[in-house]
Design a protein around this motif. Sequence first.
Motif, PDB file in Angstrom:
ATOM      1  N   ALA A  98      21.352 -51.474   2.216  1.00 10.58           N
ATOM      2  CA  ALA A  98      21.494 -50.461   3.272  1.00 10.58           C
ATOM      3  C   ALA A  98      22.691 -50.789   4.153  1.00 10.58           C
ATOM      4  O   ALA A  98      23.029 -51.953   4.366  1.00 10.58           O
ATOM      5  CB  ALA A  98      20.226 -50.385   4.121  1.00 10.58           C
ATOM      6  N   LEU A  99      23.302 -49.724   4.665  1.00  5.70           N
ATOM      7  CA  LEU A  99      24.417 -49.830   5.585  1.00  5.70           C
ATOM      8  C   LEU A  99      23.988 -49.194   6.902  1.00  5.70           C
ATOM      9  O   LEU A  99      23.614 -48.020   6.946  1.00  5.70           O
ATOM     10  CB  LEU A  99      25.630 -49.099   5.003  1.00  5.70           C
ATOM     11  CG  LEU A  99      26.981 -49.249   5.701  1.00  5.70           C
ATOM     12  CD1 LEU A  99      27.430 -50.701   5.712  1.00  5.70           C
ATOM     13  CD2 LEU A  99      28.022 -48.379   5.008  1.00  5.70           C
ATOM     14  N   LEU A 100      23.990 -49.987   7.979  1.00  9.53           N
ATOM     15  CA  LEU A 100      23.516 -49.510   9.279  1.00  9.53           C
ATOM     16  C   LEU A 100      24.627 -49.630  10.315  1.00  9.53           C
ATOM     17  O   LEU A 100      25.282 -50.679  10.411  1.00  9.53           O
ATOM     18  CB  LEU A 100      22.299 -50.321   9.744  1.00  9.53           C
ATOM     19  CG  LEU A 100      21.079 -50.320   8.804  1.00  9.53           C
ATOM     20  CD1 LEU A 100      21.057 -51.619   8.009  1.00  9.53           C
ATOM     21  CD2 LEU A 100      19.795 -50.148   9.581  1.00  9.53           C
ATOM     22  N   GLN A 101      24.844 -48.567  11.087  1.00  7.19           N
ATOM     23  CA  GLN A 101      25.871 -48.563  12.120  1.00  7.19           C
ATOM     24  C   GLN A 101      25.233 -48.803  13.480  1.00  7.19           C
ATOM     25  O   GLN A 101      24.192 -48.228  13.816  1.00  7.19           O
ATOM     26  CB  GLN A 101      26.628 -47.227  12.136  1.00  7.19           C
ATOM     27  CG  GLN A 101      27.825 -47.223  13.086  1.00  7.19           C
ATOM     28  CD  GLN A 101      28.698 -45.997  12.900  1.00  7.19           C
ATOM     29  OE1 GLN A 101      28.355 -45.059  12.190  1.00  7.19           O
ATOM     30  NE2 GLN A 101      29.863 -46.012  13.535  1.00  7.19           N
ATOM     31  N   LEU A 102      25.853 -49.672  14.270  1.00  6.26           N
ATOM     32  CA  LEU A 102      25.318 -50.053  15.576  1.00  6.26           C
ATOM     33  C   LEU A 102      25.994 -49.243  16.682  1.00  6.26           C
ATOM     34  O   LEU A 102      27.225 -49.229  16.785  1.00  6.26           O
ATOM     35  CB  LEU A 102      25.549 -51.547  15.815  1.00  6.26           C
ATOM     36  CG  LEU A 102      25.070 -52.109  17.158  1.00  6.26           C
ATOM     37  CD1 LEU A 102      23.548 -52.025  17.271  1.00  6.26           C
ATOM     38  CD2 LEU A 102      25.551 -53.548  17.340  1.00  6.26           C
ATOM     39  N   GLU A 103      25.176 -48.594  17.505  1.00  6.18           N
ATOM     40  CA  GLU A 103      25.674 -47.874  18.679  1.00  6.18           C
ATOM     41  C   GLU A 103      24.651 -48.019  19.793  1.00  6.18           C
ATOM     42  O   GLU A 103      23.488 -47.640  19.613  1.00  6.18           O
ATOM     43  CB  GLU A 103      25.907 -46.386  18.380  1.00  6.18           C
ATOM     44  CG  GLU A 103      27.152 -46.095  17.567  1.00  6.18           C
ATOM     45  CD  GLU A 103      27.448 -44.601  17.477  1.00  6.18           C
ATOM     46  OE1 GLU A 103      26.633 -43.814  17.991  1.00  6.18           O
ATOM     47  OE2 GLU A 103      28.478 -44.230  16.899  1.00  6.18           O
ATOM     48  N   ALA A 104      25.070 -48.567  20.919  1.00 12.71           N
ATOM     49  CA  ALA A 104      24.235 -48.671  22.112  1.00 12.71           C
ATOM     50  C   ALA A 104      22.885 -49.318  21.826  1.00 12.71           C
ATOM     51  O   ALA A 104      21.843 -48.852  22.272  1.00 12.71           O
ATOM     52  CB  ALA A 104      24.028 -47.294  22.733  1.00 12.71           C
ATOM     53  N   GLY A 105      22.900 -50.418  21.049  1.00 10.44           N
ATOM     54  CA  GLY A 105      21.675 -51.159  20.785  1.00 10.44           C
ATOM     55  C   GLY A 105      20.756 -50.544  19.755  1.00 10.44           C
ATOM     56  O   GLY A 105      19.614 -50.989  19.606  1.00 10.44           O
ATOM     57  N   VAL A 106      21.224 -49.524  19.025  1.00 11.63           N
ATOM     58  CA  VAL A 106      20.402 -48.866  18.004  1.00 11.63           C
ATOM     59  C   VAL A 106      21.162 -48.884  16.685  1.00 11.63           C
ATOM     60  O   VAL A 106      22.356 -48.565  16.630  1.00 11.63           O
ATOM     61  CB  VAL A 106      20.078 -47.410  18.406  1.00 11.63           C
ATOM     62  CG1 VAL A 106      19.320 -46.705  17.286  1.00 11.63           C
ATOM     63  CG2 VAL A 106      19.282 -47.380  19.704  1.00 11.63           C
ATOM     64  N   LEU A 107      20.459 -49.287  15.621  1.00 11.36           N
ATOM     65  CA  LEU A 107      21.034 -49.302  14.277  1.00 11.36           C
ATOM     66  C   LEU A 107      20.614 -48.039  13.540  1.00 11.36           C
ATOM     67  O   LEU A 107      19.425 -47.765  13.373  1.00 11.36           O
ATOM     68  CB  LEU A 107      20.570 -50.548  13.510  1.00 11.36           C
ATOM     69  CG  LEU A 107      21.212 -51.869  13.949  1.00 11.36           C
ATOM     70  CD1 LEU A 107      20.388 -53.052  13.470  1.00 11.36           C
ATOM     71  CD2 LEU A 107      22.656 -51.962  13.430  1.00 11.36           C
ATOM     72  N   THR A 108      21.613 -47.270  13.093  1.00 15.77           N
ATOM     73  CA  THR A 108      21.364 -46.014  12.395  1.00 15.77           C
ATOM     74  C   THR A 108      21.768 -46.160  10.935  1.00 15.77           C
ATOM     75  O   THR A 108      22.932 -46.471  10.644  1.00 15.77           O
ATOM     76  CB  THR A 108      22.175 -44.867  13.027  1.00 15.77           C
ATOM     77  OG1 THR A 108      21.797 -44.728  14.396  1.00 15.77           O
ATOM     78  CG2 THR A 108      21.933 -43.557  12.296  1.00 15.77           C
ATOM     79  N   PRO A 109      20.840 -45.969   9.976  1.00 12.27           N
ATOM     80  CA  PRO A 109      21.223 -46.016   8.561  1.00 12.27           C
ATOM     81  C   PRO A 109      22.181 -44.871   8.222  1.00 12.27           C
ATOM     82  O   PRO A 109      21.853 -43.704   8.448  1.00 12.27           O
ATOM     83  CB  PRO A 109      19.885 -45.853   7.823  1.00 12.27           C
ATOM     84  CG  PRO A 109      18.829 -46.189   8.845  1.00 12.27           C
ATOM     85  CD  PRO A 109      19.385 -45.765  10.152  1.00 12.27           C
ATOM     86  N   VAL A 110      23.361 -45.194   7.725  1.00 10.61           N
ATOM     87  CA  VAL A 110      24.318 -44.163   7.325  1.00 10.61           C
ATOM     88  C   VAL A 110      24.362 -44.000   5.814  1.00 10.61           C
ATOM     89  O   VAL A 110      24.872 -42.995   5.311  1.00 10.61           O
ATOM     90  CB  VAL A 110      25.726 -44.470   7.874  1.00 10.61           C
ATOM     91  CG1 VAL A 110      25.737 -44.408   9.392  1.00 10.61           C
ATOM     92  CG2 VAL A 110      26.234 -45.825   7.386  1.00 10.61           C
ATOM     93  N   ALA A 111      23.829 -44.970   5.086  1.00 13.69           N
ATOM     94  CA  ALA A 111      23.726 -44.866   3.625  1.00 13.69           C
ATOM     95  C   ALA A 111      22.718 -45.895   3.135  1.00 13.69           C
ATOM     96  O   ALA A 111      22.642 -47.003   3.683  1.00 13.69           O
ATOM     97  CB  ALA A 111      25.087 -45.085   2.964  1.00 13.69           C
ATOM     98  N   VAL A 112      21.926 -45.523   2.113  1.00 11.89           N
ATOM     99  CA  VAL A 112      20.950 -46.442   1.518  1.00 11.89           C
ATOM    100  C   VAL A 112      20.987 -46.278   0.005  1.00 11.89           C
ATOM    101  O   VAL A 112      21.341 -45.214  -0.510  1.00 11.89           O
ATOM    102  CB  VAL A 112      19.512 -46.177   2.040  1.00 11.89           C
ATOM    103  CG1 VAL A 112      19.425 -46.439   3.536  1.00 11.89           C
ATOM    104  CG2 VAL A 112      19.055 -44.751   1.726  1.00 11.89           C
ATOM    105  N   ASP A 113      20.604 -47.328  -0.683  1.00 10.73           N
ATOM    106  CA  ASP A 113      20.497 -47.303  -2.140  1.00 10.73           C
ATOM    107  C   ASP A 113      19.263 -48.120  -2.495  1.00 10.73           C
ATOM    108  O   ASP A 113      19.202 -49.318  -2.238  1.00 10.73           O
ATOM    109  CB  ASP A 113      21.746 -47.905  -2.782  1.00 10.73           C
ATOM    110  CG  ASP A 113      21.798 -47.653  -4.292  1.00 10.73           C
ATOM    111  OD1 ASP A 113      20.730 -47.441  -4.902  1.00 10.73           O
ATOM    112  OD2 ASP A 113      22.912 -47.684  -4.841  1.00 10.73           O
ATOM    113  N   GLY A 114      18.249 -47.468  -3.068  1.00 11.70           N
ATOM    114  CA  GLY A 114      17.009 -48.140  -3.406  1.00 11.70           C
ATOM    115  C   GLY A 114      15.936 -48.010  -2.348  1.00 11.70           C
ATOM    116  O   GLY A 114      14.824 -48.515  -2.529  1.00 11.70           O
ATOM    117  N   LEU A 115      16.215 -47.346  -1.253  1.00 13.50           N
ATOM    118  CA  LEU A 115      15.232 -47.103  -0.191  1.00 13.50           C
ATOM    119  C   LEU A 115      14.894 -45.616  -0.122  1.00 13.50           C
ATOM    120  O   LEU A 115      15.707 -44.764  -0.480  1.00 13.50           O
ATOM    121  CB  LEU A 115      15.768 -47.570   1.165  1.00 13.50           C
ATOM    122  CG  LEU A 115      15.986 -49.067   1.368  1.00 13.50           C
ATOM    123  CD1 LEU A 115      16.674 -49.328   2.701  1.00 13.50           C
ATOM    124  CD2 LEU A 115      14.663 -49.822   1.299  1.00 13.50           C
TER     125      LEU A 115
END
Length: 535
Positions: free
Chosen positions: A45-62
């Motif tokens: 998984a690829l997660l982007q951090l903004e203001a203390g929150v991680l948002t998944p922007v792409a996943v593979d296998g989830l």
Amino acid sequence: MFAVDSTTAAVETTTAAPPSPTSDTERFQQLLAAAKRAVRCDAVALLQLEAGVLTPVAVDGLSLETLGRRFAVAAHPRLARLVESASVLRFPADCPLPDPYDGLVLGQANLLAVHDCMGAPLHVGGRLWGLLTFDTLAAGTLAAVATSQVEAVVRLIESGLEAVETLRAVRAQAAREQAAARAWQSAHAPARELLGTSPAMQRLRAEIDTVAASDLTVLVLGETGVGKDLVSQRLHAASLRRDRPLVQVNCAALPESLADSELFGHRKGAFTGAVQDRVGKFELADGGTLFLDEVGELPLAVQAKLLRVLQSGEVQRPGSDRLVQVNVRVVAATNRDLGEAIRQGRFRADLYHRLAVYPLVVPPLRERGRDVLTLAGGFLEENQHRLGARNLRLAPEAKAALLAHAWPGNVRELEHVLSRAALRAVAEPRRPARWVSIELRHIALEGAPPQALPAPSPLAARRPEPAPDPMPNLPAGPGQTLRAATEDFQRRWIQASLARHAGQPSRAAAEAGMDRSNFHRLLRRLGLATTPPAG
């Protein structure tokens, strides 16, 4: 000539190159696919951090539901440790910290916990961008992966992310430059001026020149059609921001569901139909001026966001936690009575005070005296070039009628009246002359039915017709002014129209070719007021 290895050539002809990605999501997905090929795992998984929150922007296998989750770093200890880590971090199979992906790995008949995971922070441009995570259901699977191999994958992903960020910046810059180009073209195109020498217009121009050089927020007040947009253009042209964009927004034309996005932009996926990131008008106007026309039409929810931007100078796009600093001078305009709107709860009092730092009132045309003829000259000059006519001129009776009219639609009404009159005058057959005369019969003022024009014919071209009565059916009592005679005719015509339409003002307004609100104002002025329309 170059020799080509036959084996290489065979591979090149049988291996199709992957299609070029067309969106950030596709680019993220390709980066994850490369990471999963390099590191054997069940999910990445690829997660982007903004203001203390991680948002998944792409996943593979989830599971796809993962993309809808937002992981607050403070609520997920494993993710918090990855954020604080300096490099690759592995979690043992018996780690007691809860895994955020438990039950989300694909291909399982039952919800199973993750038993082996690792991850690493991702940095782009010297700042922490987010995380890359690897997970497996079988304990010990990731132990065989060398740390150096994972670090190489991290560098690959960071390079890809840097390319994505660069493309985003290029797109945003291109959008700003396009806005600036449109603003430059608008500013350097032949523009209309605030014409007129009446005392009211002289005061207005002096007020504009006084406030233009400052960065004070200006609220332009005035009836429909008085030229509030010309005031905003003069303000910007006389300001220190004249070389930066002047971005105009018609708030009355914005659907409520899109007003937020139009002003502040949005992130991809912020709502249904948000298929890509969008730069809002505040960001496009950065360094310049933003003109909010008909600001009184904004929904209350958008008013609250506008207030925050005016207070802090920071814009937050819907779907994003990141704040963007903007330097914008706001000029707002409205034809509404904002005081009444505040009393009715339709406009925020605090926003009004933020906008009305320097109010400017544009006088209605009826208070500008002989400016009507100055404006008429400008409109006729435009029309004669548009129609290919020679020297459009106002006859004395036409000038008198223009001066006597109340102009409920103000300068916009005058423009339309003269455009129609010019077309009628040019369409009439006539002897060759050095000018085309705009007669009273060509001017169909609001409330007066247009006169039928004679059809062109060879006979008419050779034999002039007698001049028609310039004011048919109007009483001409001794001592009666032209304005009084015109109003008497308007009153009788409207009464007859209402009788024909069973007293329905909307149908009478349509027959008169008038806007309903202007028609009701005319009714009140003539003493024929009826119940105003709803809405």
